[in-house]
Design a protein around this motif. Sequence first.
Motif, PDB file in Angstrom:
ATOM      1  N   GLY A 116      55.331 125.660   0.658  1.00  0.00           N
ATOM      2  CA  GLY A 116      54.526 125.978  -0.474  1.00  0.00           C
ATOM      3  C   GLY A 116      54.452 127.045  -1.614  1.00  0.00           C
ATOM      4  O   GLY A 116      55.065 128.351  -1.340  1.00  0.00           O
ATOM      5  N   SER A 117      54.912 126.534  -2.669  1.00  0.00           N
ATOM      6  CA  SER A 117      55.175 127.467  -4.043  1.00  0.00           C
ATOM      7  C   SER A 117      54.007 127.540  -4.736  1.00  0.00           C
ATOM      8  O   SER A 117      52.966 127.463  -3.789  1.00  0.00           O
ATOM      9  N   LEU A 118      54.096 129.214  -5.109  1.00  0.00           N
ATOM     10  CA  LEU A 118      53.264 129.902  -5.125  1.00  0.00           C
ATOM     11  C   LEU A 118      52.442 129.657  -7.025  1.00  0.00           C
ATOM     12  O   LEU A 118      53.685 129.202  -7.752  1.00  0.00           O
ATOM     13  N   PRO A 119      51.483 129.729  -7.994  1.00  0.00           N
ATOM     14  CA  PRO A 119      51.506 128.723  -8.865  1.00  0.00           C
ATOM     15  C   PRO A 119      51.778 129.925  -9.573  1.00  0.00           C
ATOM     16  O   PRO A 119      51.695 130.794  -9.570  1.00  0.00           O
ATOM     17  N   LEU A 120      51.848 130.008 -10.502  1.00  0.00           N
ATOM     18  CA  LEU A 120      52.909 130.296 -11.710  1.00  0.00           C
ATOM     19  C   LEU A 120      51.900 130.193 -12.740  1.00  0.00           C
ATOM     20  O   LEU A 120      50.981 129.070 -12.657  1.00  0.00           O
ATOM     21  N   GLY A 121      50.964 131.472 -13.723  1.00  0.00           N
ATOM     22  CA  GLY A 121      50.848 131.530 -14.724  1.00  0.00           C
ATOM     23  C   GLY A 121      49.114 131.564 -15.034  1.00  0.00           C
ATOM     24  O   GLY A 121      48.575 130.952 -16.076  1.00  0.00           O
ATOM     25  N   ARG A 122      49.034 131.932 -13.567  1.00  0.00           N
ATOM     26  CA  ARG A 122      47.302 131.854 -13.802  1.00  0.00           C
ATOM     27  C   ARG A 122      47.271 133.335 -13.156  1.00  0.00           C
ATOM     28  O   ARG A 122      47.520 134.234 -12.470  1.00  0.00           O
TER      29      ARG A 122
END
Length: 122
Positions: A116-122
């Motif tokens: 899974g991708s890691l969240p961006l912009g957080r």
Amino acid sequence: MTGNAPRPSSLAPDIAARLKRSPDGLVPAIAQQYDTGEVLMLGWMDDEALHRTLTTGRCTYWSRSRQEYWVKGDTSGHVQHVKSVALDCDADTVLVKVDQTGPACHTGTRTCFDSGSLPLGR
């Protein structure tokens, strides 16, 4: 291994001279499926592992935990047949384009990058 000095190897001197190794004498090696571009895994190579990869047509890595060489697929049967090998612009990373037989990841999945991708912009 200590410092940036490689352990003795049969790697061609002109290739060895280009490599920029980590302090433990290793370079990261990215395995990529040659025809789809899918990134399969990251392993580590020293000069001898790179030499073996170039001369045998099978990916050989250095196990940092076991402190020994391992050829991808010798135990699992999930072989990486080498199609091409390249150094990046800084000569500190190897890209090995392979034809992967079966899963590349030790977890049994096709790629090690499928969690899974890691969240961006957080």
